[in-house]
Design a protein around this motif. Sequence first.
Motif, short mmCIF file in Angstrom:
data_model
loop_
_atom_site.label_atom_id
_atom_site.label_comp_id
_atom_site.label_asym_id
_atom_site.label_seq_id
_atom_site.Cartn_x
_atom_site.Cartn_y
_atom_site.Cartn_z
N GLN A 308 0.82 -1.20 0.00
CA GLN A 308 0.00 0.00 0.00
C GLN A 308 0.85 1.26 0.00
O GLN A 308 0.60 2.20 -0.74
N LEU A 309 1.89 1.24 0.82
CA LEU A 309 2.81 2.36 0.90
C LEU A 309 3.41 2.65 -0.47
O LEU A 309 3.51 3.80 -0.90
N LEU A 310 3.80 1.58 -1.15
CA LEU A 310 4.45 1.76 -2.43
C LEU A 310 3.50 2.26 -3.48
O LEU A 310 3.87 3.03 -4.36
N PHE A 311 2.26 1.83 -3.38
CA PHE A 311 1.26 2.26 -4.35
C PHE A 311 1.13 3.77 -4.31
O PHE A 311 0.96 4.42 -5.33
N MET A 312 1.28 4.30 -3.09
CA MET A 312 1.21 5.74 -2.91
C MET A 312 2.31 6.46 -3.71
O MET A 312 2.09 7.52 -4.25
N PHE A 313 3.48 5.85 -3.77
CA PHE A 313 4.56 6.44 -4.55
C PHE A 313 4.36 6.20 -6.04
O PHE A 313 4.63 7.05 -6.87
N PHE A 315 1.75 5.61 -7.98
CA PHE A 315 0.69 6.19 -8.77
C PHE A 315 1.07 7.56 -9.34
O PHE A 315 1.03 7.75 -10.55
N PRO A 316 1.51 8.49 -8.48
CA PRO A 316 1.93 9.78 -9.03
C PRO A 316 3.12 9.64 -9.98
O PRO A 316 3.23 10.37 -10.97
N MET A 317 3.96 8.67 -9.67
CA MET A 317 5.15 8.48 -10.49
C MET A 317 4.78 8.15 -11.92
O MET A 317 5.40 8.62 -12.87
N LEU A 318 3.76 7.35 -12.04
CA LEU A 318 3.27 6.92 -13.34
C LEU A 318 2.93 8.11 -14.24
O LEU A 318 3.21 8.13 -15.43
N PHE A 319 2.32 9.12 -13.61
CA PHE A 319 1.87 10.25 -14.40
C PHE A 319 2.92 11.33 -14.53
O PHE A 319 2.94 12.06 -15.49
N LEU A 320 3.80 11.41 -13.51
CA LEU A 320 4.73 12.53 -13.48
C LEU A 320 6.05 12.25 -14.19
O LEU A 320 6.78 13.16 -14.54
N SER A 321 6.36 10.99 -14.38
CA SER A 321 7.69 10.70 -14.89
C SER A 321 7.76 10.79 -16.41
O SER A 321 8.78 10.52 -17.01
N GLY A 322 6.66 11.19 -17.03
CA GLY A 322 6.70 11.37 -18.47
C GLY A 322 6.53 10.08 -19.25
O GLY A 322 7.00 9.98 -20.38
N VAL A 323 5.90 9.08 -18.65
CA VAL A 323 5.64 7.86 -19.40
C VAL A 323 4.64 8.16 -20.51
O VAL A 323 4.85 7.81 -21.67
N PHE A 324 3.56 8.83 -20.15
CA PHE A 324 2.49 9.05 -21.12
C PHE A 324 2.44 10.46 -21.69
O PHE A 324 2.08 10.65 -22.83
N PHE A 325 2.78 11.44 -20.86
CA PHE A 325 2.75 12.83 -21.35
C PHE A 325 4.14 13.43 -21.27
O PHE A 325 4.85 13.19 -20.31
N PRO A 326 4.48 14.25 -22.25
CA PRO A 326 5.78 14.92 -22.19
C PRO A 326 5.83 15.84 -20.97
O PRO A 326 4.87 16.55 -20.69
N ILE A 327 6.95 15.81 -20.27
CA ILE A 327 7.10 16.63 -19.06
C ILE A 327 7.04 18.12 -19.40
O ILE A 327 6.53 18.93 -18.65
N LEU A 328 7.53 18.46 -20.61
CA LEU A 328 7.55 19.86 -21.02
C LEU A 328 6.16 20.48 -21.07
O LEU A 328 6.01 21.69 -20.99
N LEU A 329 5.15 19.65 -21.21
CA LEU A 329 3.79 20.19 -21.29
C LEU A 329 3.14 20.32 -19.92
O LEU A 329 2.01 20.78 -19.81
N MET A 330 3.85 19.91 -18.88
CA MET A 330 3.25 19.97 -17.54
C MET A 330 3.44 21.38 -16.96
O MET A 330 4.35 22.10 -17.35
N PRO A 331 2.59 21.74 -15.99
CA PRO A 331 2.80 23.03 -15.30
C PRO A 331 4.14 23.02 -14.56
O PRO A 331 4.62 21.95 -14.17
N PRO A 332 4.73 24.21 -14.35
CA PRO A 332 6.08 24.30 -13.79
C PRO A 332 6.29 23.52 -12.49
O PRO A 332 7.32 22.86 -12.32
N ILE A 333 5.32 23.56 -11.57
CA ILE A 333 5.51 22.86 -10.29
C ILE A 333 5.62 21.36 -10.52
O ILE A 333 6.48 20.68 -9.97
N MET A 334 4.74 20.88 -11.38
CA MET A 334 4.74 19.45 -11.68
C MET A 334 6.06 19.04 -12.35
O MET A 334 6.58 17.96 -12.12
N GLN A 335 6.56 19.94 -13.18
CA GLN A 335 7.85 19.65 -13.83
C GLN A 335 8.94 19.48 -12.79
O GLN A 335 9.78 18.59 -12.89
#
Lengths: 391, 272
Positions: A308-313, A315-335
């Motif tokens: 469960q603890l790891l799932f917490m890490f 899930f956001p990692m999946l979206f933030l690490s640029g697997v699906f969306f280019p990081i350049l298109l994310m808002p600055p904080i998210m980048q």
Amino acid sequence: MKTLQDLWQITKKDLLEFTRDHLRLATFVIMPMFMMILVGYIFPNQNSLKNVPIGIANKNGQEMSQKLVDVISKLKLVGDNNAFTVKSYDSLEAVKEGVKKQEISGGLFIPEDFSKKIAQNKQAEVTIVEDQANPQISQMVSQVLAKVVEEYSRQISIQKISALAQGRPISLQTIIMPLVTKIQGIIPGNPNYFEFVAPGIVAMIVMTAVLTGLAASIAREKEQGTLDGLLISPVNRLSIVLGKAFSQAIRGLIQGAIVLLLAFLLFGVKVEGSLLLVILLLLLGIFSFVGLGILVSAIAAEQETATQLLFMFQFPMLFLSGVFFPILLMPPIMQKIAYAIPLTYAIQALRKVMVLGAGFSAVRMEVLILLIFGVATLSISVPVFKRVITK
Amino acid sequence: MENIIEVQNLTKRFGHFIAVDRVSFGVKKREIFGLLGPNGAGKSTTIRMLTTLLRPTSGKAILAGYDIVKQQDEARKHIGLVAEKIILYGHLTARENLTFFGRLFHLPKEQIKERIEKWAKRLKMEDWLDHRVETFSTGMKQRVNIIRALLTQPEILFLDEPTLGLDPQTTHLIRQFIRELNQQGVTIVLTTHDMLEAEELCHRIAIVDHGKIAACDTVANLKKTVKEKDNPTLEDVFLAITGTDIRDVAKISNSTKARRHGFGHKTESRIR
């Protein structure tokens, strides 16, 4: 030397244990396949427009407009399939109604005065109807339709100018299009979205498998009491955790190989750079995560808590690490957050090597960062593990 | 006879809870030493500290000449542990399990093989060595578990409730085996809730309660402490010492203080 031998004993034991569990073995093979096939097939690309239903209302009906309709109907983007299946409608309203009912994914309206205006040297208008409920498809449909209309419009203008020129020696193309752009990629061929996603998927599957696998396996031994058997032996604590991590890494790499093979066979993804470098990057990626896995399993008393603890890490990692969306298109904080995740660097480097055929020198920065991540988290987590495990 | 285990003021705190409170005792070489006490008395915590699985908060313990904190790896080579939970991997066969643990202690392969065969034969597990542990009954698992603890031929064997939940046949076999091992020179530290087992096996017994040793002596001497009954059993002794009746607290500190002089620490234990 002893440390390495001990490490290998533990790795071997873990792998042997793993191969005995047939259900786990099956999911181990099926999961990456599933993931890859899903991702490979659901994400659209422009070349994949096939028999998309669109509506055309041609109020004009003259030769010129009919020609435009013909071009659209017979347009082929992939193989022998028509890009569009054209349905006829009576009016702009009828086309819009068709979209509303989702009978069609977009449409075109040619007004009655179309040919008259062209004959009068006025600008004629063509309306493209978009399906806003389905932005991805509608964007592609509109783009293709607009391109066709534009091309057609250029042909008309060539005719008109040649009439004006009356045989004077001028190049018509230079008047109509004084500027020409040429797009040049690093590698031949047209990359698609899947090629963008594939390196990310490989990295993600390998690393999350290792992360959860390691934490779960340590937590399981803790829960079952077998960890005591390891701890009571004169084996270095580092050998125990690294031995377990190594067995997970081997499993992760096998999963990665399955994913790569599928990407290669089913989706035509090529590894432009060195395969060895890809493996090295994956190993480094795993290394950068081992510390976190150890830390989580040290803290969590039970397997379930660890997962469960790891799932917490994860899930956001999946979206933030640029697997699906280019990081350049994310808002600055998210980048900023994205660049604090080791997975980001692994994916970035893998993309360079796999898609662009980059060599080691192009990814040395990422390699360094991954190494630092790994060493830093390990140097925190191993002492913590030692402390926590004997309380 | 010299002490192979020497424990001095061993203490373990978990937060505010004191699981083991300044415990001191010695175990003689070739002795079977029993640790008895109600659940939560601190027996297992003591064993976990002595087997280097838990770090003591304070105090000291020397095992076979090695400090359990400063010379962990050396100490580990001289001890075997049969813990509350069975230390075996279910997916592996008995032999695979034993070979793995043997290798962790850096024993040569031939030696591991030889020892497995020897003990398996004695504990009647030789026909099951190549079967997966997950298919075994509790008794079979425990027998393999004991072989695992013996692979290094340890001088000291810790047995934490080794016969818990086993059928009378297996229990009998294991008790007999414990005695045999002891005759061969192995020092044994045993915890159990089975008073008969303790009486039958142990040379000396320490009764632990609330993290402290309430009494420690031979069974015969312990029985003498119970005056109220003519022919007290070990259970009578145990209940007398660990009984929870508050009225008895004052009584016990008066009447039994003198008898526990060997363990110079204050005790809150009670006796009827």
